[in-house]
Write a protein that holds these residues in place. Structure first.
Motif, PDB file in Angstrom:
ATOM      1  N   ASN A  85      -6.861  10.655 -10.316  1.00 31.22           N
ATOM      2  CA  ASN A  85      -7.839   9.975  -8.677  1.00 31.22           C
ATOM      3  C   ASN A  85      -9.114  10.006  -9.224  1.00 31.22           C
ATOM      4  O   ASN A  85      -9.715   9.275  -8.895  1.00 31.22           O
TER       5      ASN A  85
ATOM      6  N   LEU B  59     -10.059   6.850 -11.212  1.00 37.05           N
ATOM      7  CA  LEU B  59      -9.442   4.729 -10.449  1.00 37.05           C
ATOM      8  C   LEU B  59     -10.975   4.418 -10.777  1.00 37.05           C
ATOM      9  O   LEU B  59     -10.678   2.276 -10.675  1.00 37.05           O
TER      10      LEU B  59
ATOM     11  N   ARG C 206      -4.922   1.027  -3.757  1.00 37.15           N
ATOM     12  CA  ARG C 206      -6.126   0.973  -3.851  1.00 37.15           C
ATOM     13  C   ARG C 206      -6.993  -0.623  -4.334  1.00 37.15           C
ATOM     14  O   ARG C 206      -7.949  -0.736  -3.950  1.00 37.15           O
TER      15      ARG C 206
ATOM     16  N   ARG D 110       0.966  -0.888   0.366  1.00 41.31           N
ATOM     17  CA  ARG D 110      -0.150  -0.118  -0.210  1.00 41.31           C
ATOM     18  C   ARG D 110       0.635   1.644  -0.087  1.00 41.31           C
ATOM     19  O   ARG D 110       0.897   2.399  -0.308  1.00 41.31           O
TER      20      ARG D 110
END
Length: 472
Positions: free
Chosen positions: A408, A411, A440, A292
């Motif tokens: 972003n 996504l 994600r 992550r």
């Protein structure tokens, strides 16, 4: 005349140092003030003024720390309303720096307080203009940033102000003046800035589209606003920091340069929700990284990408950084307002593996491997994370453009089950994008190493722009 440009390539930023008879002035300094202090010390000069052309959006200025360390007076142009002590100059006001003079020319348009400073030498000859974001080499400042702070300052209103400032304040000046802008090519503060960082005003009148003599105000507004992309999310946050003030960089470093062993690092991440930012090389990250974690390599345009992709400058950050680079990384983050670094992984990623902590890898294939795999599965999805302008010029046929600048927003468009490919121009941006997807929970991403550069070398056919395929 003793004026020196101090250029920082990773931000495409230019500050200026002016010195005469033991007095110095700094124009538009970056957050870390050490280089300016050292420059003045070399001349045995005292910094008398810090001149700001406007409230900057793409970096946090060093004016407050310079004032604290030197006693220099901060100067803004007319209409500026900072939340700290500063001289708010009047239009045409003149300041003395040794035998030199600095004349204030109010040039609203990029922002309402935007100001150009006319430099006059010891003989009274006009030498040059420090233009901030009013006039660049080959371009002018974008007029759409202030509205993200003051909503009724629309881009059309500011563009009209900028037209008037250029025609009435800048263009009547002498052709032999040297133009000293705040930014060069690569900055998000303009559309088509030159790689050159200075020029004469006369030459700019000949080649800069925005200074075309027969251009009407309506034509100027249309051309200036055409093709503008949304500014990075950190821009309005930086503006507010420059208006309201900020914590000293010395204090931030004292708090942030904090070594954490793997167990402390892991605990801090869980307790604070910090972003784990890995700044090593692409190959190092691909081979192994903390699950992550986000990759933004220090060897690229590190700070602007951090600002574009980490949406809140107050976001806590933990660093995975090469040994000895801690101070540099923290400084570069603070340049764009990220002042909440909590510490770094002591011993780096090798210490993490040595503590038997879980780690992840990123699947990456060469262009040759991609060609073989794509022949076997020609319906596989390919995503190109370069800018729209790069994609429009040439791209792999069938690739969908999902620019990293606004990643972003894209996504939800990436498949969560089937494998798909990701690439950019040379490999830096695609690894950033892949790390975001993996953070994600989307692990079925395959990076095409070397991107378009490698595709062209291998003979993989590329096509130019045909029809819009950008996914929103």
């Amino acid at each position: 005349m003793k004026v020196e440009q101090i250029y920082t390539g990773c931000l495409a930023h230019a500050a200026y140092y002016l010195e005469s008879k033991g007095e110095a002035a700094i124009f538009d300094p970056l957050r870390e003030v050490g280089p300016y202090l050292a420059r003045a010390e070399k001349d045995n000069a005292k910094i008398k003024y810090v001149f700001e052309t406007h409230f900057h959006a793409d970096f946090v200025s060093g004016h407050l720390d310079l004032k604290t360390k030197t006693g220099a007076r901060i100067v803004f142009g007319p209409t500026a309303k900072p939340n700290y002590e500063a001289i708010i100059a009047e239009d045409n006001q003149v300041f003395n720096v040794g035998d030199y003079k600095v004349k204030v020319i109010h040039t609203p348009g990029h922002t309402m307080e935007s100001t150009t400073y006319l430099l006059i030498d010891e003989n009274g000859k006009e030498h040059g203009i420090i233009t901030g974001d009013t006039l660049f080499i080959g371009d002018v400042g974008r007029p759409d940033l202030a509205q993200h702070v003051v909503s009724d300052l629309t881009e059309e209103k500011l563009a009209r102000h900028l037209y008037d400032s250029l025609r009435n304040k800048i263009m009547p000046l002498s052709d032999d003046l040297i133009v000293y802008p705040n930014h060069g090519a690569g900055s998000a503060c303009g559309k088509m800035m030159s790689k050159e960082t200075t020029d004469t005003l006369g030459h700019q009148k000949q080649v800069n589209y925005a200074l075309r003599a027969d251009m009407t105000k309506e034509e100027f507004v249309e051309e200036l606003l055409s093709g503008l992309t949304p500014p990075p999310g950190y821009f309005p946050q930086n503006v507010l920091m420059n208006i309201k003030g900020y914590e000293s960089l010395d204090s931030i470093k004292k708090r942030a340069i904090r070594p954490l062993d793997p167990h402390e690092f892991e605990a801090a991440a869980e307790e604070t929700g910090a972003v784990i930012l890995d700044v090593r090389t692409r190959d190092e990250f691909t081979s192994g990284h903390i699950p992550r974690s986000i990759y933004i390599g220090l060897d690229g345009n590190f700070a602007p990408w951090a600002g574009a992709l980490i949406t809140d400058v107050k976001q806590p950050i933990l660093l995975v950084v090469p040994e000895g680079k801690e101070d540099e990384v923290i400084t570069r983050l603070s340049r764009v307002g990220f002042d909440h670094t909590l510490g770094y992984l002591k011993g780096g990623f090798e210490a993490w593996k040595g503590a038997s902590k879980e780690f992840d890898t990123l699947t990456s294939v060469t262009v040759q491997e991609f060609k073989k795999q794509y022949v076997m599965k020609p319906d596989a999805k390919v995503f190109d994370v370069r800018k729209a302008s790069e994609y429009n010029a040439e791209h792999f046929e069938g690739a969908v453009n999902t620019p990293l600048d606004y990643f972003n927003d894209y996504l939800p468009q990436f498949p969560s089950e089937e494998n798909f490919y990701l690439h950019c121009q040379g490999g830096y941006r695609s690894v950033i994008a892949a790390s975001i997807l993996k953070s994600r929970g989307i692990h079925n991403v395959i990076d095409i190493a070397g991107g378009v550069d490698a595709m062209k070398k291998s003979g993989l056919p590329l096509t130019d722009y045909v029809c819009p395929t950008t996914m929103l």
